[in-house]
Each structure stands twice: as structure tokens, then as C-alpha cells.
Design a protein around this motif. Structure first.
Motif: not given
Length: 249
Positions: A99-112, A225-234
Motif C-alpha cells: 500500500m503506497h501513499y501518493e502526495c498530490e496537489l489538489a485543485v478545487v474548481i471555483g466556477r463552471r 513509493t514505499v510500502n506502508c503498514n498499519a500504525g505508520d504516520e504519513v
């Protein structure tokens, strides 16, 4: 301006940054850990996600891909039920090998936006936030990347903490990204390395679908990409946008 949405004392509140944590609209100042952080978009619409939108990430996964940097954007949709806020907990499936994390920039649309040219595209952006869009690699199928079970999991898309208004981000293609797992740096990149930049993506998408206020574009992740496990803080951080914390369980 930057804003957040949090739950506190049985109600949902708008909040802004404060030196001691955050300040609610009614003036109360709280520590970051005193509230439940919600996704910073009040009514998220369609979540449009990009796969393989960084050249270095395409190279990293080249052995298992048919995608190249010359192809059209690899786009898929997600439901708002996949979203969870800052400091939330995301379940790692018991049968998941990787299971991998994926750090991404999220773009929020403001108008149509409909048939918008790249030169005008950023005028349709309300703001930006940080996303960690987890991927369970075991569930990926090469004939359809990525499939629903990988990318539409409840709580598998972490968003926040702040929605930063577009006027505070003069160039969304000049932002450093970094991910830490349990304090160790495991991913570093820059939005300058996107194959398809924010403006180009809005032009591409709005040619065949209408983007509405509240729609969110997740723009992909760089290599690392690094495998993550239960208990990990990302911790996923984008310069000038925010620091997003999540724990796997």
C-alpha cells in the motif's frame, strides 16, 4: 486566504490558521488536536484524479506499464465518500501486500468551466489543498489502471488541512512536494515536473465534461513509493499549501 472545516463540540465550524492552532469563526482558538478535521471543501463535487502524471513516476513504474509520457492524461473518477480529513485514520486492508501513499496537489474548481483554454483556465480555480491518495498495488489491473477497488475506497483519499485561495498561489507549477513516513523522508518532487500541468488539465477536461464549482482535480504524484503498514504516520506536505497528516490502521 486559507480556510478549513472542522467538527468541534457537536457542530461543524469554519476555521482559519492561528499561532496556537486554529481559530473558529466565532473567535474561539483551539489546538490542532482538539478538533476533528474535515475535508476543506464543504460540498465536494466530482473528484477527477490523474494517474501517472509525473515523468519520474512513469519511469519508476515502467516495467508494469503501457502508459507513456506522450499519451493523453490517464483520468478516472472518484466518489466523495472516499474523502477523509487531516489527522484522520485510513484502514490498510488485511489482505494488502503493498500500500503506497501518493502526495498530490489538489485543485478545487471555483466556477463552471466548459471548453476553457489553458490561458484562461486558472481563473476558474478557487484554490488548492494537499491530497494523499493511497493506492493498494495488489488490486491494480494492468488492463485498467487504476480500478475502482484501488482508488475509491472509503477513507482512502486524505484531503486538507487548508484550502488555500488561488490568489495565494501565483504559479501552481512551482511547488515542492514531500512525504514522510514515521519521520523519514520517502518522497520528494515538484509540481514543475507534471506531464500535464494544472491549466492544461482544465483545458483537456473541460473540452468533454463541464467542471462545476466544488469539483476537485487530483493531479498525480511524483516518484518515491514505499510500502506502508498499519500504525505508520504519513505526512504529505506541499510548500505554501499545507502539511497533511494521516495514520494507517
Amino acid at each position: 486566504m486559507r480556510s478549513a472545516r472542522v467538527a468541534y463540540a457537536g457542530a461543524v465550524h469554519d476555521a482559519v490558521p492561528h499561532g496556537e492552532g486554529l481559530q473558529l469563526a466565532d473567535g474561539r482558538v483551539l489546538a490542532e488536536h482538539d478538533v476533528v478535521w474535515l475535508p476543506p471543501v464543504a460540498e465536494p463535487g466530482t473528484l477527477v484524479a490523474l494517474g501517472l502524471n509525473y515523468a519520474d513516476h512513469v519511469k519508476e513504474l515502467a516495467k508494469e506499464l503501457t502508459q507513456t509520457t506522450k499519451d493523453e492524461p490517464l483520468v478516472f473518477l472518484k466518489g466523495p465518500g472516499s474523502l477523509i480529513g487531516h489527522r484522520g485514520r485510513t484502514r490498510r486492508p488485511a489482505d494488502a501486500g503493498v500500500m503506497h501513499y501518493e502526495c498530490e496537489l489538489a485543485v478545487v474548481i471555483g466556477r463552471r468551466a466548459r471548453r476553457v483554454k489553458a490561458a484562461d483556465a486558472l481563473a476558474h480555480v478557487q484554490g488548492y489543498t494537499v491530497c494523499n491518495d493511497y493506492a493498494v498495488r495488489d488490486y491494480l489491473e494492468n488492463w485498467y489502471r487504476p480500478n475502482l477497488r484501488v482508488k475509491n475506497r472509503d477513507g482512502g483519499t486524505v484531503l486538507g488541512p487548508w484550502l488555500v485561495s488561488a490568489d495565494e498561489v501565483p504559479d501552481p507549477q512551482a511547488l515542492a512536494l514531500q512525504t514522510r513516513v514515521n519521520g523519514a523522508v520517502v518522497q520528494q518532487g515538484s509540481t514543475a515536473d507534471m506531464i500535464h500541468g494544472v491549466a492544461a488539465l482544465i483545458e483537456y477536461l473541460s473540452e468533454f465534461m463541464t467542471l462545476e464549482a466544488g469539483d476537485i482535480i487530483l493531479t498525480g504524484t511524483p516518484e518515491g513509493t514505499v510500502n506502508c503498514n498499519a500504525g505508520d504516520e504519513v505526512v504529505c506536505e506541499i510548500a505554501g499549501i499545507g502539511r497533511l497528516v494521516n495514520t494507517l490502521y
